[in-house]
Design a protein around this motif. Structure first.
Motif, mmCIF file in Angstrom:
data_model
loop_
_atom_site.group_PDB
_atom_site.id
_atom_site.type_symbol
_atom_site.label_atom_id
_atom_site.label_comp_id
_atom_site.label_asym_id
_atom_site.label_seq_id
_atom_site.Cartn_x
_atom_site.Cartn_y
_atom_site.Cartn_z
ATOM 1 N N SER A 129 9.823 7.195 18.459
ATOM 2 C CA SER A 129 10.717 8.690 18.406
ATOM 3 C C SER A 129 11.942 8.296 17.607
ATOM 4 C CB SER A 129 10.969 9.331 19.824
ATOM 5 O OG SER A 129 11.711 8.125 20.615
ATOM 6 N N ALA A 130 12.734 7.441 17.738
ATOM 7 C CA ALA A 130 14.035 6.957 17.246
ATOM 8 C C ALA A 130 13.788 6.877 15.595
ATOM 9 C CB ALA A 130 14.675 5.940 17.617
ATOM 10 N N ALA A 131 12.730 6.275 15.357
ATOM 11 C CA ALA A 131 12.372 6.182 13.913
ATOM 12 C C ALA A 131 12.160 7.462 13.083
ATOM 13 C CB ALA A 131 11.216 5.195 13.506
ATOM 14 N N VAL A 132 11.520 8.181 13.822
ATOM 15 C CA VAL A 132 11.112 9.726 13.321
ATOM 16 C C VAL A 132 12.398 10.354 13.145
ATOM 17 C CG1 VAL A 132 9.946 11.907 13.718
ATOM 18 C CG2 VAL A 132 8.719 9.705 14.299
ATOM 19 N N ASN A 133 13.342 10.619 14.432
ATOM 20 C CA ASN A 133 14.480 11.507 14.385
ATOM 21 C C ASN A 133 15.652 10.935 13.398
ATOM 22 O OD1 ASN A 133 13.386 12.989 16.508
ATOM 23 N ND2 ASN A 133 14.264 11.595 17.965
ATOM 24 N N GLU A 134 15.589 9.630 13.297
ATOM 25 C CA GLU A 134 16.628 9.141 12.273
ATOM 26 C C GLU A 134 16.328 9.476 10.864
ATOM 27 O OE1 GLU A 134 19.669 7.650 12.579
ATOM 28 O OE2 GLU A 134 19.564 7.991 14.817
ATOM 29 N N SER A 135 14.869 9.228 10.632
ATOM 30 C CA SER A 135 14.506 9.509 9.138
ATOM 31 C C SER A 135 14.584 10.925 8.746
ATOM 32 C CB SER A 135 13.057 8.880 8.916
ATOM 33 O OG SER A 135 12.936 7.569 9.462
ATOM 34 N N VAL A 136 14.221 11.842 9.831
ATOM 35 C CA VAL A 136 14.349 13.340 9.613
ATOM 36 C C VAL A 136 15.918 13.616 9.215
ATOM 37 C CG1 VAL A 136 14.122 15.635 10.576
ATOM 38 C CG2 VAL A 136 12.373 13.929 10.803
ATOM 39 N N ASN A 137 16.576 12.997 10.039
ATOM 40 C CA ASN A 137 18.333 13.390 9.812
ATOM 41 C C ASN A 137 18.487 12.886 8.588
ATOM 42 O OD1 ASN A 137 18.637 14.662 12.422
ATOM 43 N ND2 ASN A 137 19.020 12.636 13.300
ATOM 44 N N LEU A 138 18.252 11.848 8.160
ATOM 45 C CA LEU A 138 18.493 11.245 7.038
ATOM 46 C C LEU A 138 17.885 12.010 5.801
ATOM 47 C CD1 LEU A 138 18.317 7.529 7.221
ATOM 48 C CD2 LEU A 138 20.302 8.756 6.672
ATOM 49 N N ALA A 139 16.803 12.484 6.005
ATOM 50 C CA ALA A 139 16.057 13.605 4.992
ATOM 51 C C ALA A 139 16.952 14.704 4.696
ATOM 52 C CB ALA A 139 14.619 13.766 5.559
ATOM 53 N N LYS A 140 17.581 15.359 5.906
ATOM 54 C CA LYS A 140 18.503 16.411 5.976
ATOM 55 C C LYS A 140 19.702 16.336 4.939
ATOM 56 C CE LYS A 140 16.842 18.381 10.260
ATOM 57 N NZ LYS A 140 17.333 18.678 11.686
ATOM 58 N N LYS A 141 20.321 15.047 5.167
ATOM 59 C CA LYS A 141 21.200 14.809 4.282
ATOM 60 C C LYS A 141 21.158 14.375 2.758
ATOM 61 C CE LYS A 141 25.276 11.310 4.336
ATOM 62 N NZ LYS A 141 25.727 10.346 5.186
ATOM 63 N N TYR A 142 19.862 13.734 2.446
ATOM 64 C CA TYR A 142 19.569 13.303 1.168
ATOM 65 C C TYR A 142 18.586 14.290 0.085
ATOM 66 C CZ TYR A 142 22.124 8.826 1.653
ATOM 67 O OH TYR A 142 23.393 8.124 2.121
#
Length: 444
Positions: free
Chosen positions: A95-108
């Motif tokens: 879940s942490a891997a997914v959430n962090e990746s999604v947050n970074l996708a929102k930024k980049y």
């Protein structure tokens, strides 16, 4: 500073700007402040993804309707990071891997955050259903995807090695190499250095074959490592150290290192010569020569003269002048894939023919500098026979002034593993070193 975001930046630099992984990683760690824990995690993410790109992309293809080429680089790298954490890192909650990746996708790359979320969650749900080629029917494809080596490279290895050996080699190429360091005995004794390292809390192992070679365990970063900064130690793999030991230079010798950058073997030879004599270190790039000068100064060495020169050309002024000449030839780098995994994806099948012609050309020119009874050492950091024994056989077929020194016999006490023949070939899977080839020839 976020380690996942740092890994994203490094991998983008490697993927898009074709930076070398070690340089891009060092740049990131110098530019931003990370805790020791995050430095370790960032490094693990970068090399973990690079080592497993073909397998990870194989997984993405199974869950994405969008072709890889059409996916934005930042998005593709975030998917690779997320899948690596989900499938390879047990200690990271999915879940942490997914959430962090999604947050970074929102930024980049904001519009792809939903896509990233869907692919990663699909991977979690279906991780046991990932389809792989049949090992018996599609051996090359299976090995290529499983160990993330391009198919042509797998085929190349299978030309020379058995299936079992090839699989072991591919597997070893994805393992984390040990950290080897060379003690600079011009400044400190080996025993004193080991004592200092242990006092500083390091786990140290002395190599049983080369006394100045040490292995440090559980090191996350060497950025603030004073013994390194002050020239008491130099980072160098065992296989690389073996080359200078086989050259076996003596005090007051004149040695020419025709492809010398960044200077590991050059400075090691100077150390073995007790900083007495003369070494001419050549390279085609000025910025690399500056690195040799810097390393020599840090190590307290003053017998090295650097010079910009192309090894494919002949310097008439040096004919018959040198006691020893080292040709550490430019090569495919198939022996150092575990240190620079991006090599797997950048090399092309046609590169080998061009490289071997250049290697032979440099060796032929360099041989002219060797005085009668002097020595010529040829080495590479590859396991590809056409660049190694193939070059030596081609050279000797047209150069009757030289004879092979039996390195396996003369230097047997320095070489790990099974007894070697006239030339030496080290492999990551059998010797736990980088893959190096060494041949020593004597002028008659």
């Amino acid at each position: 500073m976020n380690a996942r975001e740092g890994a994203l930046r490094v991998l983008y630099d490697v993927e898009v700007n074709e930076a070398y992984s070690n340089i891009a990683l060092n740049k990131e760690l110098k530019q931003y402040k990370y805790s020791q824990l995050d430095k370790g995690f960032l490094t693990e993410l970068v090399y973990g993804v690079l080592e497993n790109v073909i397998y990870i992309d194989h997984v993405i293809k199974q869950f994405s309707s969008v072709k890889l080429k059409k996916i934005h680089p930042y998005t593709l790298i975030l998917l690779r990071l997320g899948i690596y954490q989900i499938l390879f890192l047990d200690k990271i909650p999915a879940s942490a891997a997914v959430n962090e990746s999604v947050n970074l996708a929102k930024k980049y790359n904001k519009q792809t955050s939903g896509f990233v979320n869907a692919i990663l969650r699909n991977t979690i749900r279906n991780d046991k259903a990932i389809k792989m080629p049949d090992k018996e029917k599609e051996t090359v494809k299976y090995l290529s995807i499983t160990y993330s080596h391009p198919e042509w490279m797998v085929e190349q290895f299978l030309k020379h090695f058995s299936l079992d050996f090839t699989e072991e080699l591919l597997k070893a190429n994805n393992e984390t190499p040990e950290l080897n360091l060379r003690v600079n005995t011009l400044k400190i004794s080996v025993d004193e250095c080991i004592k200092l390292l242990k006092e500083q809390g390091f786990e140290v192992q002395q190599n049983p074959y080369i006394k100045e070679a040490l292995t440090l365990n559980n090191v996350t970063s060497l950025q603030d490592f004073q013994l390194l900064k002050e020239g008491y130690l130099y980072i160098q793999d065992f296989g690389s150290m073996l080359i200078a030991r086989v050259m076996d230079p003596k005090e007051e010798d004149f040695i020419i290192d025709v492809c010398s950058a960044p200077g590991g073997k050059t400075t090691h030879m100077a150390q073995l010569m007790k900083n007495k004599g003369k070494i001419l270190a050549r390279d085609v790039h000025d910025h690399k020569l500056k690195l040799i000068k810097k390393n020599a100064k840090t190590l307290g060495i003053n017998i090295i003269k650097t010079e910009a020169f192309n090894g494919k050309e002949l310097d008439e002024n040096l004919i018959d002048m040198a006691d020893g000449v080292l040709v550490d030839a430019p090569c495919s780098g198939f022996g150092i894939i575990r240190r620079k995994p991006e090599i797997k994806y950048r090399k092309k099948p046609d590169d080998l023919k061009e490289i071997t012609e250049m290697q032979l050309e440099i060796l032929v020119k360099a041989s002219k500098y060797v005085k009668p009874k002097g020595y010529l050492v040829y080495s590479t950091c590859t396991v590809e026979p056409s660049e190694n024994i193939g070059i030596i056989e081609r050279f000797l077929a047209n150069n009757d002034k030289f004879k092979l020194v039996n390195v396996g016999k003369e230097y047997s006490d320095l070489i790990p593993g099974e007894p070697q023949g006239e030339t030496v070939q080290l492999y990551p899977n059998t010797h736990k070193t980088d893959g190096f080839f060494i041949a020593k020839l004597q002028r008659k």
